[in-house]
Write a protein that holds these residues in place. Structure first.
Motif, PDB file in Angstrom:
ATOM      1  N   MET A   1       0.863  -1.105  -0.157  1.00 17.51           N
ATOM      2  CA  MET A   1       0.069  -0.150   0.115  1.00 17.51           C
ATOM      3  C   MET A   1       0.926   1.307  -0.147  1.00 17.51           C
ATOM      4  SD  MET A   1      -2.651   1.202   2.602  1.00 17.51           S
ATOM      5  CE  MET A   1      -3.920  -0.201   2.392  1.00 17.51           C
ATOM      6  N   ILE A   2       0.685   2.029  -0.826  1.00 20.24           N
ATOM      7  CA  ILE A   2       1.459   3.385  -0.964  1.00 20.24           C
ATOM      8  C   ILE A   2       0.741   4.212  -0.491  1.00 20.24           C
ATOM      9  CG2 ILE A   2       2.450   5.162  -2.592  1.00 20.24           C
ATOM     10  CD1 ILE A   2       2.654   2.485  -4.681  1.00 20.24           C
ATOM     11  N   TYR A   3       1.325   5.530   0.422  1.00 20.11           N
ATOM     12  CA  TYR A   3       0.600   6.308   1.131  1.00 20.11           C
ATOM     13  C   TYR A   3       1.584   7.299   1.189  1.00 20.11           C
ATOM     14  CZ  TYR A   3       2.731   4.876   5.296  1.00 20.11           C
ATOM     15  OH  TYR A   3       3.595   4.507   6.253  1.00 20.11           O
ATOM     16  N   TYR A   4       1.324   8.850   1.383  1.00 22.86           N
ATOM     17  CA  TYR A   4       2.028   9.894   1.729  1.00 22.86           C
ATOM     18  C   TYR A   4       1.764  10.281   2.879  1.00 22.86           C
ATOM     19  CZ  TYR A   4       3.794  10.302  -3.401  1.00 22.86           C
ATOM     20  OH  TYR A   4       4.388   9.732  -4.558  1.00 22.86           O
ATOM     21  N   LYS A   5       2.585  11.042   3.579  1.00 24.27           N
ATOM     22  CA  LYS A   5       2.068  11.642   4.902  1.00 24.27           C
ATOM     23  C   LYS A   5       2.137  13.167   4.564  1.00 24.27           C
ATOM     24  CE  LYS A   5       3.628   8.308   8.310  1.00 24.27           C
ATOM     25  NZ  LYS A   5       4.521   8.156   9.595  1.00 24.27           N
ATOM     26  N   THR A   6       1.183  13.949   5.233  1.00 27.46           N
ATOM     27  CA  THR A   6       1.012  15.477   4.945  1.00 27.46           C
ATOM     28  C   THR A   6       0.606  16.060   6.238  1.00 27.46           C
ATOM     29  OG1 THR A   6       0.715  17.036   3.531  1.00 27.46           O
ATOM     30  CG2 THR A   6      -0.982  15.268   3.695  1.00 27.46           C
ATOM     31  N   VAL A   7       0.737  17.265   6.414  1.00 28.25           N
ATOM     32  CA  VAL A   7       0.293  17.911   7.524  1.00 28.25           C
ATOM     33  C   VAL A   7      -1.180  18.731   7.237  1.00 28.25           C
ATOM     34  CG1 VAL A   7       0.744  19.694   9.028  1.00 28.25           C
ATOM     35  CG2 VAL A   7       2.579  18.708   8.237  1.00 28.25           C
ATOM     36  N   CYS A   8      -2.227  18.581   8.121  1.00 23.00           N
ATOM     37  CA  CYS A   8      -3.275  19.234   7.818  1.00 23.00           C
ATOM     38  C   CYS A   8      -3.348  20.721   8.189  1.00 23.00           C
ATOM     39  CB  CYS A   8      -4.337  18.454   8.901  1.00 23.00           C
ATOM     40  SG  CYS A   8      -5.919  19.278   8.801  1.00 23.00           S
ATOM     41  N   THR A   9      -3.849  21.375   7.315  1.00 13.40           N
ATOM     42  CA  THR A   9      -3.837  22.647   7.470  1.00 13.40           C
ATOM     43  C   THR A   9      -4.537  23.353   8.590  1.00 13.40           C
ATOM     44  OG1 THR A   9      -5.724  23.340   5.811  1.00 13.40           O
ATOM     45  CG2 THR A   9      -3.279  23.205   4.883  1.00 13.40           C
ATOM     46  N   CYS A  10      -5.807  22.609   9.160  1.00 10.61           N
ATOM     47  CA  CYS A  10      -6.503  23.172  10.178  1.00 10.61           C
ATOM     48  C   CYS A  10      -6.184  22.918  11.290  1.00 10.61           C
ATOM     49  CB  CYS A  10      -7.845  22.554   9.950  1.00 10.61           C
ATOM     50  SG  CYS A  10      -8.708  23.270   8.392  1.00 10.61           S
ATOM     51  N   CYS A  11      -5.742  21.554  11.797  1.00  8.00           N
ATOM     52  CA  CYS A  11      -5.266  21.094  13.128  1.00  8.00           C
ATOM     53  C   CYS A  11      -3.839  20.548  13.091  1.00  8.00           C
ATOM     54  CB  CYS A  11      -6.206  19.868  13.481  1.00  8.00           C
ATOM     55  SG  CYS A  11      -5.746  18.392  12.470  1.00  8.00           S
ATOM     56  N   ARG A  12      -3.252  20.823  12.017  1.00  5.40           N
ATOM     57  CA  ARG A  12      -1.795  20.944  11.984  1.00  5.40           C
ATOM     58  C   ARG A  12      -1.147  19.300  12.672  1.00  5.40           C
ATOM     59  NH1 ARG A  12      -0.591  24.977   8.863  1.00  5.40           N
ATOM     60  NH2 ARG A  12      -1.107  26.933   9.705  1.00  5.40           N
ATOM     61  N   GLU A  13      -1.844  18.273  12.190  1.00  7.75           N
ATOM     62  CA  GLU A  13      -1.525  16.855  12.511  1.00  7.75           C
ATOM     63  C   GLU A  13      -1.139  16.284  11.386  1.00  7.75           C
ATOM     64  OE1 GLU A  13      -3.628  14.750  15.317  1.00  7.75           O
ATOM     65  OE2 GLU A  13      -4.173  16.548  16.658  1.00  7.75           O
ATOM     66  N   THR A  14      -0.204  15.208  11.342  1.00 12.65           N
ATOM     67  CA  THR A  14       0.025  14.715  10.066  1.00 12.65           C
ATOM     68  C   THR A  14      -1.066  13.542   9.909  1.00 12.65           C
ATOM     69  OG1 THR A  14       1.408  13.040  11.461  1.00 12.65           O
ATOM     70  CG2 THR A  14       2.753  15.013  10.572  1.00 12.65           C
ATOM     71  N   PHE A  15      -1.351  13.271   8.466  1.00 13.09           N
ATOM     72  CA  PHE A  15      -2.046  12.064   8.126  1.00 13.09           C
ATOM     73  C   PHE A  15      -1.561  11.657   6.952  1.00 13.09           C
ATOM     74  CE2 PHE A  15      -3.668  15.864   6.172  1.00 13.09           C
ATOM     75  CZ  PHE A  15      -4.431  15.383   4.905  1.00 13.09           C
ATOM     76  N   LYS A  16      -2.299  10.408   6.786  1.00 15.37           N
ATOM     77  CA  LYS A  16      -1.778   9.824   5.641  1.00 15.37           C
ATOM     78  C   LYS A  16      -2.925   9.778   4.575  1.00 15.37           C
ATOM     79  CE  LYS A  16       0.258   5.920   8.232  1.00 15.37           C
ATOM     80  NZ  LYS A  16       0.452   4.573   8.447  1.00 15.37           N
ATOM     81  N   ILE A  17      -2.338  10.187   3.326  1.00 14.00           N
ATOM     82  CA  ILE A  17      -3.181   9.934   2.038  1.00 14.00           C
ATOM     83  C   ILE A  17      -2.844   8.718   1.501  1.00 14.00           C
ATOM     84  CG2 ILE A  17      -3.622  11.273  -0.107  1.00 14.00           C
ATOM     85  CD1 ILE A  17      -2.558  13.862   0.949  1.00 14.00           C
TER      86      ILE A  17
END
Length: 56
Positions: A1-17
């Motif tokens: 499974m391929i995913y990217y980690k990025t930072v949410c612009t609202c809550c500033r927490e990292t999440f996976k796409i």
């Protein structure tokens, strides 16, 4: 499974796409864009919907 980690612009927490989602396609096209996590996206959607209904 391929995913990217990025930072949410609202809550500033990292999440996976995760691969296969629309967010993943948007991220591949524009990696410097602004993205929100699922919980913040749902909050924004509900607030916009409530605002639209109150105007009618």
């Amino acid at each position: 499974m391929i995913y990217y980690k990025t930072v949410c612009t609202c809550c500033r927490e990292t999440f996976k796409i995760i691969e296969g989602t629309k967010k993943y396609e948007f991220y591949k096209r524009n990696m410097k864009g602004k993205f929100v996590c699922e919980t913040c996206g749902n909050k924004i959607y509900l607030e916009a919907r409530k605002s639209l209904i109150s105007k009618l």
